[in-house]
Design a protein around this motif. Structure first.
Motif, mmCIF file in Angstrom:
data_model
loop_
_atom_site.group_PDB
_atom_site.id
_atom_site.type_symbol
_atom_site.label_atom_id
_atom_site.label_comp_id
_atom_site.label_asym_id
_atom_site.label_seq_id
_atom_site.Cartn_x
_atom_site.Cartn_y
_atom_site.Cartn_z
ATOM 1 N N ALA A 11 0.860 -1.276 0.344
ATOM 2 C CA ALA A 11 -0.256 -0.078 -0.300
ATOM 3 C C ALA A 11 1.367 1.202 -0.196
ATOM 4 O O ALA A 11 0.268 2.442 -0.508
ATOM 5 N N HIS A 14 2.280 2.934 -3.104
ATOM 6 C CA HIS A 14 1.256 2.672 -4.451
ATOM 7 C C HIS A 14 1.055 3.977 -5.129
ATOM 8 O O HIS A 14 0.500 3.935 -6.062
ATOM 9 N N ALA B 15 -8.421 3.398 -6.624
ATOM 10 C CA ALA B 15 -6.527 3.396 -6.545
ATOM 11 C C ALA B 15 -6.190 3.784 -6.959
ATOM 12 O O ALA B 15 -5.511 4.674 -7.833
ATOM 13 N N GLY B 20 -4.621 5.971 -2.156
ATOM 14 C CA GLY B 20 -4.227 4.956 -1.626
ATOM 15 C C GLY B 20 -5.344 4.134 -0.012
ATOM 16 O O GLY B 20 -4.857 2.745 -0.348
ATOM 17 N N TYR B 23 -7.391 1.860 -1.820
ATOM 18 C CA TYR B 23 -5.655 0.461 -2.780
ATOM 19 C C TYR B 23 -5.194 -0.571 -1.104
ATOM 20 O O TYR B 23 -5.396 -2.254 -1.213
#
Lengths: 212, 181
Positions: A11, A14, B15, B20, B23
């Motif tokens: 994450a 990302h 996402a 974030g 996601y």
């Protein structure tokens, strides 16, 4: 590292955005095509009567077939590196070069000719053809595999074989400008064997190069 | 089922738009489903399910590193399950088994199966130790110590950009090491 910890790090990553596969593939080919072009110009070159030959339908047809093959294979390859995408429609595009060549063979056999069909099939340059297309395709095959590696090939051998068709198709397009055998019977036989060889090399290479 | 997958698709779209948190949430909701399918795949192949978590982590890394190949106009589920099946077959092969895994294994996982407990994973941890020092430190800090990118940058006296690069390279390296095994 437990899975929650791994997920946390994924994450956090990302923000990193990868380029689209088609962009990477295009860049790789833009680098490789001049390499193949240089190999072609230094080792083979255009046939002496190139300008005159552009008036011959069978000569021009070689380019139509190889370019159609390249476009269809590119479309198929881009689908194959997108998991879960149906590729049947893209696979049907491969029927275009096949149909073009089949029609050309029918025309070749129907038209009055000065030589026997077997003579036209054997041609005068078959060994050069069998050597040149695989050699010219090598830089292109490496580039195509690098580009497709950026995608996610869940069928690596098949994707590798299609990479071979892309590379072999571009190489055959170059070679067609050198080759003085224009009969579709020659093209289907010798270009066909050369392309199958490159596809085979691509499949074997894809097996280890394209795993996700 | 369909509802669940459309939730995933929605989360992945958010996402991609830069969210974030969406996601992170997506990864959290797919993980138990991947775990259940990996357990089932191992059981069907007659393999002990104790390497299940290694497979889950391998799938998650692949999902993360290949998410740009998902077409935002298509549903997320088929993409995810194609990757998951591919990774599962690969790891079963790696363990010396040739098996046929049915696509149905990935499409009809009952929610009840998702409650199974998480077993310890070893492979990613092992490979973590062989990463270049910077990448290892950054991953340790963010994954294990749950520090943010900014905190990690301050702690390791790096720029935030350098932390991001080390993090991404570290994850890509881990995936490559798992693949080469």
């Amino acid at each position: 590292m437990d899975t929650n910890e791994l997920v946390r790090s994924l994450a956090a990553d990302h923000g990193y955005r990868a380029r689209a596969v088609s962009t990477v593939l295009a860049i790789a080919l833009v680098v490789a095509v001049p390499v193949t072009g240089a190999m072609f110009m230094t080792r083979l070159g255009m046939r002496p009567d190139f300008m005159a030959a552009t008036g011959s339908p069978f000569f021009m047809l070689k380019f139509a077939v190889t370019i159609a093959l390249v476009i269809a294979s590119l479309a198929l390859a881009v689908g194959l590196v997108r998991p879960g995408t149906p590729v049947r429609k893209a696979a049907w595009l491969l029927a275009i070069p096949v149909a073009l060549l089949t029609a050309a063979i029918a025309a070749d056999l129907a038209l009055p000719q000065t030589s026997a069909w077997s003579t036209r099939l054997v041609g005068s340059n078959s060994m050069v053809c069998l050597m040149a297309i695989p050699m010219l395709s090598l830089p292109l095959l490496i580039a195509t595999l690098i580009g497709l590696r950026h995608g996610a090939a869940t069928r690596p051998m098949l994707t590798g074989a299609v990479a071979g068709l892309i590379a072999g198709g571009i190489a055959a397009t170059f070679y067609a400008a050198h080759c003085i055998d224009d009969s579709p019977l020659f093209v289907v036989t010798w270009y066909g064997i050369a392309l199958a060889l490159v596809a085979l090399v691509g499949a074997v290479a894809g097996r280890w190069a394209l795993r996700i | 089922m369909r509802e669940r997958e459309s939730e995933w698709t929605e989360l992945m779209r958010q996402a991609n738009a830069g969210d974030g948190a969406a996601y992170h949430r997506l990864l959290n909701v797919i993980t138990p489903v991947l775990r259940a399918t990996a357990q089932r795949g191992l059981a069907r192949a007659g393999q002990p399910t104790d390497q299940c978590e290694d497979i889950v982590q391998e799938i998650l890394l692949a999902v993360h590193l290949k998410r740009h190949t998902w077409d935002a106009a298509a549903p997320f589920g088929p993409w995810l399950f194609t990757i998951a099946r591919n990774k599962l077959i690969d790891s079963l092969r790696k363990r010396g088994r040739r098996v046929f895994v049915d696509i149905d294994d990935f499409t009809d996982v009952l929610p009840a199966e998702q409650a199974r407990e998480q077993l310890p994973a070893g492979e990613v941890g092992t490979h973590l130790g062989s990463l270049p020092q910077r990448q290892r430190e950054v991953l340790q800090s963010i994954a294990v110590e749950s520090a943010s990118i900014r905190e990690t940058a301050a702690k390791l006296s790096m720029s935030e950009g350098a932390v991001r690069v080390a993090l991404h390279r570290g994850l890509a390296n881990l995936a490559a090491k798992l693949r080469r095994e």
